[in-house]
Design a protein around this motif. Structure first.
Motif, PDB file in Angstrom:
ATOM      1  N   LEU A   1       0.820  -1.201   0.000  1.00 12.56           N
ATOM      2  CA  LEU A   1       0.000   0.000   0.000  1.00 12.56           C
ATOM      3  C   LEU A   1       0.858   1.256   0.000  1.00 12.56           C
ATOM      4  O   LEU A   1       0.563   2.238  -0.697  1.00 12.56           O
ATOM      5  CB  LEU A   1      -0.945  -0.005   1.202  1.00 12.56           C
ATOM      6  CG  LEU A   1      -1.860   1.221   1.361  1.00 12.56           C
ATOM      7  CD1 LEU A   1      -2.703   1.433   0.113  1.00 12.56           C
ATOM      8  CD2 LEU A   1      -2.746   1.065   2.600  1.00 12.56           C
ATOM      9  N   GLY A   2       1.944   1.239   0.776  1.00 18.35           N
ATOM     10  CA  GLY A   2       2.828   2.400   0.828  1.00 18.35           C
ATOM     11  C   GLY A   2       3.433   2.720  -0.533  1.00 18.35           C
ATOM     12  O   GLY A   2       3.467   3.881  -0.958  1.00 18.35           O
ATOM     13  N   LEU A   3       3.914   1.695  -1.238  1.00 11.44           N
ATOM     14  CA  LEU A   3       4.487   1.917  -2.562  1.00 11.44           C
ATOM     15  C   LEU A   3       3.424   2.374  -3.559  1.00 11.44           C
ATOM     16  O   LEU A   3       3.694   3.201  -4.436  1.00 11.44           O
ATOM     17  CB  LEU A   3       5.165   0.641  -3.064  1.00 11.44           C
ATOM     18  CG  LEU A   3       6.483   0.267  -2.383  1.00 11.44           C
ATOM     19  CD1 LEU A   3       6.985  -1.070  -2.900  1.00 11.44           C
ATOM     20  CD2 LEU A   3       7.537   1.344  -2.618  1.00 11.44           C
ATOM     21  N   SER A   4       2.215   1.836  -3.423  1.00 11.74           N
ATOM     22  CA  SER A   4       1.123   2.269  -4.312  1.00 11.74           C
ATOM     23  C   SER A   4       0.849   3.758  -4.127  1.00 11.74           C
ATOM     24  O   SER A   4       0.644   4.497  -5.106  1.00 11.74           O
ATOM     25  CB  SER A   4      -0.140   1.460  -4.031  1.00 11.74           C
ATOM     26  OG  SER A   4       0.014   0.109  -4.401  1.00 11.74           O
ATOM     27  N   ARG A   5       0.844   4.214  -2.883  1.00  8.78           N
ATOM     28  CA  ARG A   5       0.590   5.635  -2.613  1.00  8.78           C
ATOM     29  C   ARG A   5       1.692   6.522  -3.190  1.00  8.78           C
ATOM     30  O   ARG A   5       1.427   7.597  -3.742  1.00  8.78           O
ATOM     31  CB  ARG A   5       0.468   5.853  -1.111  1.00  8.78           C
ATOM     32  CG  ARG A   5      -0.853   5.329  -0.529  1.00  8.78           C
ATOM     33  CD  ARG A   5      -0.879   5.428   0.970  1.00  8.78           C
ATOM     34  NE  ARG A   5      -2.204   5.117   1.498  1.00  8.78           N
ATOM     35  CZ  ARG A   5      -2.458   4.841   2.765  1.00  8.78           C
ATOM     36  NH1 ARG A   5      -1.454   4.829   3.644  1.00  8.78           N
ATOM     37  NH2 ARG A   5      -3.689   4.576   3.163  1.00  8.78           N
ATOM     38  N   ILE A   6       2.944   6.067  -3.083  1.00 10.20           N
ATOM     39  CA  ILE A   6       4.068   6.846  -3.613  1.00 10.20           C
ATOM     40  C   ILE A   6       3.970   6.958  -5.129  1.00 10.20           C
ATOM     41  O   ILE A   6       4.077   8.053  -5.700  1.00 10.20           O
ATOM     42  CB  ILE A   6       5.399   6.192  -3.195  1.00 10.20           C
ATOM     43  CG1 ILE A   6       5.625   6.350  -1.688  1.00 10.20           C
ATOM     44  CG2 ILE A   6       6.570   6.806  -3.974  1.00 10.20           C
ATOM     45  CD1 ILE A   6       6.741   5.487  -1.145  1.00 10.20           C
ATOM     46  N   LEU A   7       3.761   5.831  -5.801  1.00  9.22           N
ATOM     47  CA  LEU A   7       3.688   5.837  -7.260  1.00  9.22           C
ATOM     48  C   LEU A   7       2.480   6.627  -7.748  1.00  9.22           C
ATOM     49  O   LEU A   7       2.565   7.379  -8.724  1.00  9.22           O
ATOM     50  CB  LEU A   7       3.644   4.398  -7.788  1.00  9.22           C
ATOM     51  CG  LEU A   7       4.904   3.558  -7.549  1.00  9.22           C
ATOM     52  CD1 LEU A   7       4.690   2.124  -8.006  1.00  9.22           C
ATOM     53  CD2 LEU A   7       6.109   4.163  -8.268  1.00  9.22           C
ATOM     54  N   ALA A   8       1.350   6.460  -7.062  1.00  9.75           N
ATOM     55  CA  ALA A   8       0.140   7.183  -7.462  1.00  9.75           C
ATOM     56  C   ALA A   8       0.329   8.688  -7.326  1.00  9.75           C
ATOM     57  O   ALA A   8      -0.129   9.467  -8.176  1.00  9.75           O
ATOM     58  CB  ALA A   8      -1.049   6.716  -6.618  1.00  9.75           C
ATOM     59  N   GLU A   9       1.016   9.107  -6.279  1.00 11.92           N
ATOM     60  CA  GLU A   9       1.251  10.540  -6.077  1.00 11.92           C
ATOM     61  C   GLU A   9       2.122  11.113  -7.196  1.00 11.92           C
ATOM     62  O   GLU A   9       1.872  12.211  -7.697  1.00 11.92           O
ATOM     63  CB  GLU A   9       1.912  10.770  -4.722  1.00 11.92           C
ATOM     64  CG  GLU A   9       2.211  12.228  -4.394  1.00 11.92           C
ATOM     65  CD  GLU A   9       0.957  13.078  -4.235  1.00 11.92           C
ATOM     66  OE1 GLU A   9       1.077  14.317  -4.280  1.00 11.92           O
ATOM     67  OE2 GLU A   9      -0.154  12.505  -4.077  1.00 11.92           O
ATOM     68  N   LEU A  10       3.135  10.354  -7.602  1.00 14.58           N
ATOM     69  CA  LEU A  10       3.988  10.823  -8.700  1.00 14.58           C
ATOM     70  C   LEU A  10       3.231  10.870 -10.023  1.00 14.58           C
ATOM     71  O   LEU A  10       3.452  11.757 -10.851  1.00 14.58           O
ATOM     72  CB  LEU A  10       5.215   9.909  -8.837  1.00 14.58           C
ATOM     73  CG  LEU A  10       6.224   9.949  -7.690  1.00 14.58           C
ATOM     74  CD1 LEU A  10       7.315   8.901  -7.896  1.00 14.58           C
ATOM     75  CD2 LEU A  10       6.853  11.332  -7.544  1.00 14.58           C
ATOM     76  N   LEU A  11       2.322   9.915 -10.228  1.00 11.58           N
ATOM     77  CA  LEU A  11       1.566   9.847 -11.477  1.00 11.58           C
ATOM     78  C   LEU A  11       0.434  10.869 -11.538  1.00 11.58           C
ATOM     79  O   LEU A  11      -0.060  11.191 -12.625  1.00 11.58           O
ATOM     80  CB  LEU A  11       0.983   8.441 -11.662  1.00 11.58           C
ATOM     81  CG  LEU A  11       1.995   7.313 -11.879  1.00 11.58           C
ATOM     82  CD1 LEU A  11       1.292   5.960 -11.817  1.00 11.58           C
ATOM     83  CD2 LEU A  11       2.709   7.476 -13.216  1.00 11.58           C
ATOM     84  N   ASN A  12       0.047  11.386 -10.399  1.00  9.65           N
ATOM     85  CA  ASN A  12      -1.113  12.276 -10.322  1.00  9.65           C
ATOM     86  C   ASN A  12      -0.753  13.691 -10.831  1.00  9.65           C
ATOM     87  O   ASN A  12       0.094  14.360 -10.255  1.00  9.65           O
ATOM     88  CB  ASN A  12      -1.589  12.361  -8.875  1.00  9.65           C
ATOM     89  CG  ASN A  12      -2.893  13.110  -8.728  1.00  9.65           C
ATOM     90  OD1 ASN A  12      -3.446  13.623  -9.700  1.00  9.65           O
ATOM     91  ND2 ASN A  12      -3.397  13.162  -7.508  1.00  9.65           N
TER      92      ASN A  12
END
Length: 417
Positions: A44-55
């Motif tokens: 979940l932590g990595l998903s949040r990091i990647l999603a934030e960069l992609l947003n």
């Protein structure tokens, strides 16, 4: 034999020299520091990091530049598909969601990262299934595909993000269905190591120092966690030595050809040590040792504690990568249908509370578990040295025994009425 011995001697000298230099300049270099040692880097932590960069609306402030680079570097099949061009031209209007509920189908799942965009009368959706550590869940990718179809999207794409597999298991989606999605440009496999070029491009594009440093640290984390690169300086120095002359190239090949054989011999030693240590020091009245499914180096090989009074699951040490790599440890159940009989939240919260410092995660077949350290057995020597020194067997058994005792003390093996 003389050539390999000479090469090994030279490599040892180089490594020792680099370690000495690093120790002399540790205050200036801080080679061991990485911000990701203090950040939640579970799934979940990595998903949040990647999603934030992609947003495009992310706090990085770089608008859609990171997302645009991601599409270019990581999804070339979409770039080449004319059907996706309206989406690519309107990335600023994209919405990025973490843990998106599968509301359109009756699959009751959550998509790790969901990218959505509407351009005129066309709708686009990209689901990223993030699998940094855990194994595939039963029919998971099949269910995500059903969800994307059910949303009546004009075009959709499903991404399987992991490091050690070129395809998901048939446990998650059948091969014929997967082949059909690939032909229709609806499916891609992406590895964490594939993200490096994207992140380096983001560094060049970024106009904020703090964000650039964050990207640098993320690259170092991926290189260490998923690629086995501890120090680029050391790796480059060793590679240069291996290529120094014809004799060293020949010796490098000879050494390489024996590495897997060495690991197999050490694994036999580990299994024997586990049998001996278990017979001497562990409580056979509470659980039994099962080592019938380990030793060949296949995906998901296990060392288990089976519990006579508990038929629904077992304490499990599992290599989630082939070739004895990426060990994971915790409580595993026999079927995802078993979850209805157990208090999953209690099991998960108990291990989180009692095993202080462990990053406990959960999936359909793993009510609770964590990545066993050392984690990287493929590229690092630490685990194999511990086996050779007769220290790994007890480390594994002690952690398995501790998990059992914690769960047993808190009545986590009791079934729901």
């Amino acid at each position: 034999m003389e050539k390999p011995q000479k090469l090994l001697s030279e490599v040892i000298k180089i490594i020792d020299a680099l370690k000495t230099a690093q120790s002399l300049y540790v205050r200036q270099l801080a080679p061991e520091f990485n911000i990701f040692d203090y950040i939640n880097t579970d799934e979940l932590g990595l998903s949040r990091i990647l999603a934030e960069l992609l947003n495009p609306q992310g706090t990085h402030g770089q608008h859609a530049e990171f997302l645009r680079s991601f599409i270019k570097h990581c999804l070339p099949s979409i770039v080449e598909d004319d059907n996706w061009h309206p989406f690519i031209e309107y990335l600023e209007g994209t919405n990025v969601i973490v843990e998106e509920t599968t509301w359109a189908s009756d699959t009751r799942r959550r998509m790790d990262i969901y990218i959505e965009c509407i351009v005129d009368d066309k709708s686009y959706g990209i689901c990223i299934e993030n699998k940094p550590y855990a194994s595939d869940e039963f029919e998971q990718l099949k269910d995500y595909a059903i969800e994307l179809e059910s949303r009546k999207l004009t075009h959709w794409h499903l991404i399987y993000l992991n490091e050690h597999s070129d395809t998901p298991s048939e446990h998650s989606i059948k091969a014929d269905k997967l082949d059909a999605f690939i032909k229709e440009n609806k499916f891609s496999v992406l590895k964490f190591s594939d993200l490096i070029d994207w992140l380096k491009t983001c560094q060049v594009q970024c106009q904020n120092h703090s964000v650039t440093e964050f990207l640098t640290q993320l690259i170092k984390f991926i290189q260490k966690q998923f690629m086995g690169i501890e120090s680029m300086n050391t790796d480059n120095a060793v590679l240069e030595m291996m290529q120094k002359n014809e004799d060293y190239i020949e010796a490098s090949i000879q050494i390489s050809s024996n590495i897997e054989r060495m690991k197999n011999e050490l694994m036999k030693k580990l299994i024997q040590n586990i049998k001996v240590e278990f017979s001497r020091n562990y409580d056979k009245n509470s659980y039994l040792l099962d080592i019938s499914n380990v030793g060949e180096g296949k995906n998901y090989e296990q060392i288990n504690f089976t519990i006579p009074s508990f038929d629904e699951g077992y304490i499990c040490f599992e290599f989630q990568g082939a070739g004895f790599d990426k060990p994971y440890i915790g409580i595993k159940i026999n079927s995802d249908k078993t979850t209805n009989k157990l208090d999953i939240e209690k099991i998960k919260n108990t291990l989180k509370t009692e095993l202080n410092g462990k990053r406990i995660s959960s999936s359909s077949l793993w009510p609770a578990g964590y990545c066993f350290e050392p984690q990287n057995w493929k590229n690092f020597s630490e685990a194999w040295v511990l086996i050779d020194k007769d220290e790994m067997a007890n480390k594994i058994l002690e952690e398995m025994d501790n998990i059992f005792k914690v769960l047993d003390k808190n009545n986590c093996f009791d079934l729901l009425l």
